[in-house]
Each structure stands twice: as structure tokens, then as C-alpha cells.
Design a protein around this motif. Sequence first.
Motif, PDB file in Angstrom:
ATOM      1  N   SER A 101       0.821  -1.207   0.000  1.00 38.95           N
ATOM      2  CA  SER A 101       0.000   0.000   0.000  1.00 38.95           C
ATOM      3  C   SER A 101       0.861   1.265   0.000  1.00 38.95           C
ATOM      4  CB  SER A 101      -0.908  -0.002   1.227  1.00 38.95           C
ATOM      5  OG  SER A 101      -0.138   0.254   2.383  1.00 38.95           O
ATOM      6  N   PRO A 102       0.248   2.450  -0.195  1.00 36.82           N
ATOM      7  CA  PRO A 102       1.013   3.708  -0.190  1.00 36.82           C
ATOM      8  C   PRO A 102       1.753   3.974   1.115  1.00 36.82           C
ATOM      9  CG  PRO A 102      -1.147   4.038  -1.191  1.00 36.82           C
ATOM     10  CD  PRO A 102      -1.152   2.658  -0.626  1.00 36.82           C
ATOM     11  N   SER A 103       1.326   3.356   2.206  1.00 36.58           N
ATOM     12  CA  SER A 103       1.978   3.592   3.496  1.00 36.58           C
ATOM     13  C   SER A 103       3.330   2.891   3.607  1.00 36.58           C
ATOM     14  CB  SER A 103       1.065   3.127   4.637  1.00 36.58           C
ATOM     15  OG  SER A 103       0.845   1.728   4.547  1.00 36.58           O
ATOM     16  N   PHE A 104       3.631   1.990   2.687  1.00 37.05           N
ATOM     17  CA  PHE A 104       4.905   1.253   2.760  1.00 37.05           C
ATOM     18  C   PHE A 104       6.073   2.186   2.455  1.00 37.05           C
ATOM     19  CE2 PHE A 104       8.312  -1.008   0.508  1.00 37.05           C
ATOM     20  CZ  PHE A 104       8.699  -1.906   1.499  1.00 37.05           C
ATOM     21  N   SER A 105       7.158   2.031   3.209  1.00 35.24           N
ATOM     22  CA  SER A 105       8.382   2.797   2.987  1.00 35.24           C
ATOM     23  C   SER A 105       9.544   1.828   2.847  1.00 35.24           C
ATOM     24  CB  SER A 105       8.634   3.759   4.152  1.00 35.24           C
ATOM     25  OG  SER A 105       9.936   4.307   4.070  1.00 35.24           O
ATOM     26  N   VAL A 106      10.141   1.766   1.681  1.00 37.41           N
ATOM     27  CA  VAL A 106      11.266   0.862   1.473  1.00 37.41           C
ATOM     28  C   VAL A 106      12.472   1.311   2.284  1.00 37.41           C
ATOM     29  CG1 VAL A 106      12.139   2.074  -0.576  1.00 37.41           C
ATOM     30  CG2 VAL A 106      12.588  -0.361  -0.296  1.00 37.41           C
ATOM     31  N   ASP A 107      12.587   2.600   2.556  1.00 34.77           N
ATOM     32  CA  ASP A 107      13.689   3.110   3.368  1.00 34.77           C
ATOM     33  C   ASP A 107      13.597   2.573   4.794  1.00 34.77           C
ATOM     34  OD1 ASP A 107      14.884   5.482   5.213  1.00 34.77           O
ATOM     35  OD2 ASP A 107      15.905   5.429   3.281  1.00 34.77           O
ATOM     36  N   ALA A 126       8.785 -11.328  -4.854  1.00 35.63           N
ATOM     37  CA  ALA A 126       7.356 -11.216  -5.177  1.00 35.63           C
ATOM     38  C   ALA A 126       6.515 -10.830  -3.969  1.00 35.63           C
ATOM     39  CB  ALA A 126       6.848 -12.530  -5.785  1.00 35.63           C
ATOM     40  N   LEU A 127       6.958  -9.821  -3.248  1.00 32.00           N
ATOM     41  CA  LEU A 127       6.240  -9.356  -2.066  1.00 32.00           C
ATOM     42  C   LEU A 127       5.577  -8.007  -2.287  1.00 32.00           C
ATOM     43  CD1 LEU A 127       8.878 -10.419   0.607  1.00 32.00           C
ATOM     44  CD2 LEU A 127       6.620 -11.436   0.263  1.00 32.00           C
ATOM     45  N   GLY A 128       5.704  -7.442  -3.480  1.00 31.14           N
ATOM     46  CA  GLY A 128       5.092  -6.150  -3.754  1.00 31.14           C
ATOM     47  C   GLY A 128       5.872  -4.972  -3.198  1.00 31.14           C
ATOM     48  N   ILE A 129       7.150  -5.190  -2.858  1.00 33.66           N
ATOM     49  CA  ILE A 129       7.992  -4.111  -2.342  1.00 33.66           C
ATOM     50  C   ILE A 129       8.197  -3.081  -3.445  1.00 33.66           C
ATOM     51  CG2 ILE A 129      10.287  -3.575  -1.444  1.00 33.66           C
ATOM     52  CD1 ILE A 129      10.376  -6.471  -0.372  1.00 33.66           C
ATOM     53  N   TRP A 130       7.966  -1.814  -3.151  1.00 29.11           N
ATOM     54  CA  TRP A 130       8.084  -0.789  -4.183  1.00 29.11           C
ATOM     55  C   TRP A 130       8.825   0.435  -3.656  1.00 29.11           C
ATOM     56  CZ3 TRP A 130       5.812   4.138  -3.890  1.00 29.11           C
ATOM     57  CH2 TRP A 130       4.908   4.318  -2.828  1.00 29.11           C
ATOM     58  N   GLY A 131       9.451   1.140  -4.605  1.00 32.25           N
ATOM     59  CA  GLY A 131      10.196   2.335  -4.257  1.00 32.25           C
ATOM     60  C   GLY A 131      11.641   2.225  -4.715  1.00 32.25           C
ATOM     61  N   PRO A 132      12.411   3.308  -4.619  1.00 34.38           N
ATOM     62  CA  PRO A 132      13.836   3.256  -4.976  1.00 34.38           C
ATOM     63  C   PRO A 132      14.639   2.566  -3.884  1.00 34.38           C
ATOM     64  CG  PRO A 132      13.236   5.464  -4.259  1.00 34.38           C
ATOM     65  CD  PRO A 132      11.957   4.674  -4.280  1.00 34.38           C
TER      66      PRO A 132
END
Length: 773
Positions: A101-107, A126-132
Amino acid sequence: MASSRAFLASFILSCFWVFPLSEQLQSSQTEVLQQLRKQLQYPTQLDPWSYAGDLCSFPPSPFLSVICEDNAITELKIIGDKPTKIIGNFNGRPIPGRTLSPSFSVDSFVTTLARLTSLKSLIMVALGIWGPLPDKIHRLDSLQLLDLSSNFLYGSIPQRISAMGMLRSLTLDSNFFNGTVPDLFGSLSNLTVLSLKNNRLTGPFPSSISAVATLTSLSLSKNNISGGLPDLTAMASLEVLDLRENMFDSGIPSMPRRIITVLLSKNSIDGEIPPQIGDLTRLQHLDLSYNLLRGNPPSSLFSLPNLSYLSLSSNMLGGSLSRKLACGANLGFVDISINRFTGSLPLCLSDNSSERVVKFNGNCLLGELSGQHEPWFCRDGGMKTGRKGKYLGLLICAIVGACLVMLGFLFVLLYLCRKFRRRVVSKTEPRLLSNPSMEHRSTGYSPELLANARCIAQAKRVGSQVMPAYRVFSLEELKAATDDFSAASLIGEGSHGTVYRGKLENGCQVAVRCLALFKKYSIRNLNLRLDLLSKLRHPHLVCLLGHCVDGSSDDSSVNRVFLVYEHVAHGNLRLRLCEKSGEKFLRWEHRLAILIGIAKATHFLQAGVLPGFFNNKLKSHNVLLNEHRVAKISDYGLSIITEEIDKREGKAETAKSSHAAQIKRQSLEMTTLDDDVFSLGLIILETLAGPLQEGKDPSVLADEMRTSQGRLEFRETMIDPSAIGGAAEESLSLVISMAQKCVSLDSSLRPSVEDVLWNLQYAAQVQSTATHP
């Protein structure tokens, strides 16, 4: 005395702190895992972590593993089921159902991971991890293996990865990384595996990679990397090189002697194939297809002792191959199609008695070979350099100008011819064109499309295997072959007609299918459909040798069509899956090879011809096996002439079914609708279940899989141990995962046939590596 008491007190105090410290450390590790579970938004794979107890003591599974040493986590593996396949471009924003979801922070996620200071192996797939991916990933400085494949990571690959000196394996496949491949690998002196395939990377090939002597596997395929390829001989340990589907435009680079697999297809690699490639004695798999290679390939290439797969298709190779060309004993597949070869096909490539599959269409070869150009097409095929080169621009301009003039003239001529033809046909064949909506509404095959289908095989670059030529049989020939269609020759009967065993005059064993035509086609329309059916030639399709139309030129007298196939006499897959031992028992390697064959044939039916065939009704009893356990699909493509039979059969089944069964069929109809991927999934389930599936409908297996509490329960209750004996854990897990996706009730979550094929081939590769390390 006082000193003794002080010593005793100190000893007791130290003992008091030792045990709580150990418990505190274990509690700290558990807290990190629970925090990770929360940040990943509670995926079902982590449900076991909700129970009390030592998380290090949980038995590992293919999708979840926590391994500890001295109360410290050293290995963490979590494999999810979030699909990375998206429609359109990924713009860096979360996608419902695919990313977190948008609340996820890869940092924050990487910060939490860095608290596991003893971590040596990290797999998050395949966990849906997103971001730089943040630079702080280098804080995991004890990592030896990092795999973040099949997520939604984007931006540049962090430069600080160069500080992770312990790293042995780095895998970032199937993400959305862009920018250039960072030139940082010189400092990773322990690196053995580097895989960055299926991203959006650009720029040149990083020179630092070619200096990593420890690297055994390098995969950069499906990116936009361009420029030249350097000398790779310094990579002394390299065994697998996968650079497919990029934009490299140099010659074939020099490679180390240890290389086993070389995949360079779909680039712009030019020049000639260097003779030194014949020195790569360990080479097993070489794919140079879809490039700009010229000249005549060295004879030593074909005779490499371990080479089993060789594809040179879709280049500009030319010249004559020696009739005495020697082929290596392990060479099982050769594709030289879509080139400019002349002369005769070498004996080792034309021997019908061998099991070698050879594709050669699109050349100018002599003899009775299908799909060859006229000799003039290949005469000047290899672009010569020298004096002619400076006139090439003028020549191209002249040709383009002439083509434009001719194109205008042909356009006018075609318009006039079509206008005249419509007038004539409307008088001579009113039933064919007067009401096309009535005749073609079920299949959409118009006469024009069927007539144009004869050019499709070349347009789609589908090779030709050495197979008997297709021909038209007479009814007398078929009566003689089947003893006048006697009851003793009958071997099958169903909705798609009766099947008889026969023997032609030349001794060839055949199977003759008699189709009754409920629908009346015109002779021309029927012949067009049969002509399209005759083009479906593939090593994993039962070979259609010819046909016979029972009738005269009068449309009303055409009542039956006979289709003549090769006879495959070693049983169907469903029966063979019930074998528990003996020569007919199928080992795990056999089952994988059969599934790959079925997927290859299905992909060919959908994409190898136009119009494609999507209503193939794949079933395990329609998959026949020859004496070498090669899978061949029967009953393919019949929808083009039997759609009316299918309608009648469907109505009859509906009338006989109970109310409950009818409701179930209607609920599945919206999700399956003759979906070939769904059918493939059912066949995979049958292959996994083995003898346990005997007497059980495959759709029941799919229902049981969907209702089982995870893959572990499915494996324990539905998979026969004899069916998976000797299967490598990762290979088996890949196949189970693919079956689960194929039979999903949500058709948007099902993979493509190409994805199924790729995963099955990868599972076979994993199995081969595990069996023969």
C-alpha cells in the motif's frame, strides 16, 4: 575471607546476567521479524509467525525460511505471490493488488533489516515491495546472498552496493531499475552470481564486470543495454552468459573455456562467427538467433562434443554447409532457419532416422525441402564490403523509389481486381460471401483471412522440422489402409469423430479420423480451412499427414472429412500418470519434459500461425507419448471445422447434467472459457498428483488446491510421493506455484502461456543442476 565472598558475589552476578542476556537477544530478533511482518502488511506466508514460540525452530519451507546460529538470524527467505506483470508502464506509484500500500516505505524496511547484523542470506521475492532501493542497503555488510526479484523497485541501482564485500550472489531480476548498469563490480571480489535481467537498464556494458574472475553466472537479459561487448576471457570461472534482448552491436566476444551456456539472441550482433568458438568444448547451449551475423559458420561449431542446443536462426548467414558436416553426439536441436544458406542440407541434419530436431526453412537449400526461397534470393545475401559498399546508399534509394512506384500501381490494380472479383463471386458462390455473419460468427475466420494464412509461417519465423509432406488422400487409399474402416481397426470414438488405425502402402502407420460435417461449407471455404490446419507443424503436435474430402464439387454432397495423422502408439499421458512402477513409470525429469513439450505446442498454436488457435481443449488424455516419451498433442485445431459439433455436444451435456453441476459449470464458464492456460494448469496438477488422480476429474484437483490451506497442505494431501521422487525442492516449488496461478478463478491473475513455458524450463534447469551439479 572477604575477597572470597567478593569473588563469589561477582560470579553469581555474572551468571545472573548471562541467561537473561541470551533471552534478550532472542527477543530482539523476534521483535525485528514481527516488525518486518507488519511492514510487509501481513502476507499469508508469514502467518506462522503469529504463533508463540521460537521462530528459529520453525521447519523451513520453499516459501518461508528462518535459519539461526547462536541466537542470531543468518538466513531469511520470504517468497510471496504478488504478480509483477502490469498493463502499461509502471510510474513509481503503488498498484492495488500488486504492490504494498502507499503507506509502505522501502527506506524504513531496509532500516529494519539492517538490525539483523548477522544476516548472510536475504531472499525477498514477489512481495510487492516498491520504491527506490536506498543506499543504506550497504549496512547489510555481512550479506553473502541478496535476492530482491519480482518486486517493484525502481530508480538506479545503489552505488554503495560496492561496499558489500562479502556478497557472493546478487539477484535483482524483474524489477523496474533504470539508468545505466553501475560500474561498481570491481570491488566485489567474491561475487559468483550477478543477475539483473528484465529491468529497464540502459548504457554500455560495464567494463568492471569483465574483470571479475570469480563470476560463474551473468544475466543481463531483457534490458536496453547497448554498445559493444568486451573480451570476456578474463572471467575464467564464467559458465552462464545471458545477454538476450538488449541492443549490443559488436561482434561475438571472446569467451572463457569453461563457458556452458551462451544466450545472445535478439541483439544487433554482427560480423562472422569466430572459429575460436569451436574451442569451447564444454559448451552445451548456444543461441545467436535474431542478430546480424554474416558469413559461413565454422564446421567445428556443429561438432562440439557437449553441444545439445544450437540456434542460428534469423541472421544473414550464408554459403553452403558441407554435406560431410559432422554433428556432435549430443546435438538434439538445430535451428538454421531464416538465413541465406545454399546447397544441400548436410547428412547429419537431414537424417530422418535420428531424434535430432532440425529447423531450416527460409533459406535457399536444394532438394525436396519445405519453405525455401528461390536461389537468386540468397545469391548475394551476404552483404559484401569493398567497392560495392559506396554504392549501397544510391542502390537503396533507387530500390525504395521503384518500390513506391510499383506499390502505387499495384494498389490501383488490386482495387480494380477486388471490385471485379466481388461481382463474379457474388454470382458463382452466393452462400460463401452473401451472409458471412451466419457462417463465421462462431470462429471469426473469414475466407480472406484463411486464404492469406499461407504466408503466416514465414512472417512469424516458425521453423520447419523434417516431417513428411502434407498431401491429399483418396477415399480408396484410406479404405485399403483401414480394411474398409472395419470394427477391428476402430481405436477411438468421441464428439470429434471416430478414429481408425491404418497402414498405408508404404508401410507408414497412421490414425484416420472421420469427421461428420453438420455444417455445410463450400468446397472453397472447406479447403481454405484444411489448408490452414495443414500448416500446424510442430515437434510436439501429432503430425497431420493429409486429408480426404468425401464428396464431389457439389457443396451439398460434402458430408465427411477424413484427417490422416501419424500413429503415436505408446499411450496417452493420463494413463501413463497412473503407472506406479516399471518401464512406463514417468520420473520427475520425464514429467517436466512432457509439460514443457505441451507448453511449447500450445504457444505455437497461439502465436506461431495467424489466425491463432486458442480453443484447443487441452486434456491429459489428448497428450500422446511416443517411444521416447516425447509429448504430442492430438485433437488440436479442430475447432476450425467442428465448431457446430462442439455446440451440439455442449447442449447435450447441459441437458443431462444435474442442477448443481450446471450451476458449477456456469460459474467456471466465466473464468475458464476454453482458456488454454487454465487447461495447462489442470494438466500440471494431474502430473503432480500422479496415481492419486486416477478416476478424479482434474477440475476437482483445482478446487482442492484453491481450498487447501497453503501449498504445504496441498503437497501433503494431493501429491503422490512416487510422482515427485527425486525432485529438487526448488524445481518442485516452481511447478506447484505455476499450477496454482494457472487455475486461479481470476483470469487476470493467470500467467501467459509464454510465462508458463519459461517457468517450466527454468524448473527443468534447476532440476538438472541439482541432479548433475
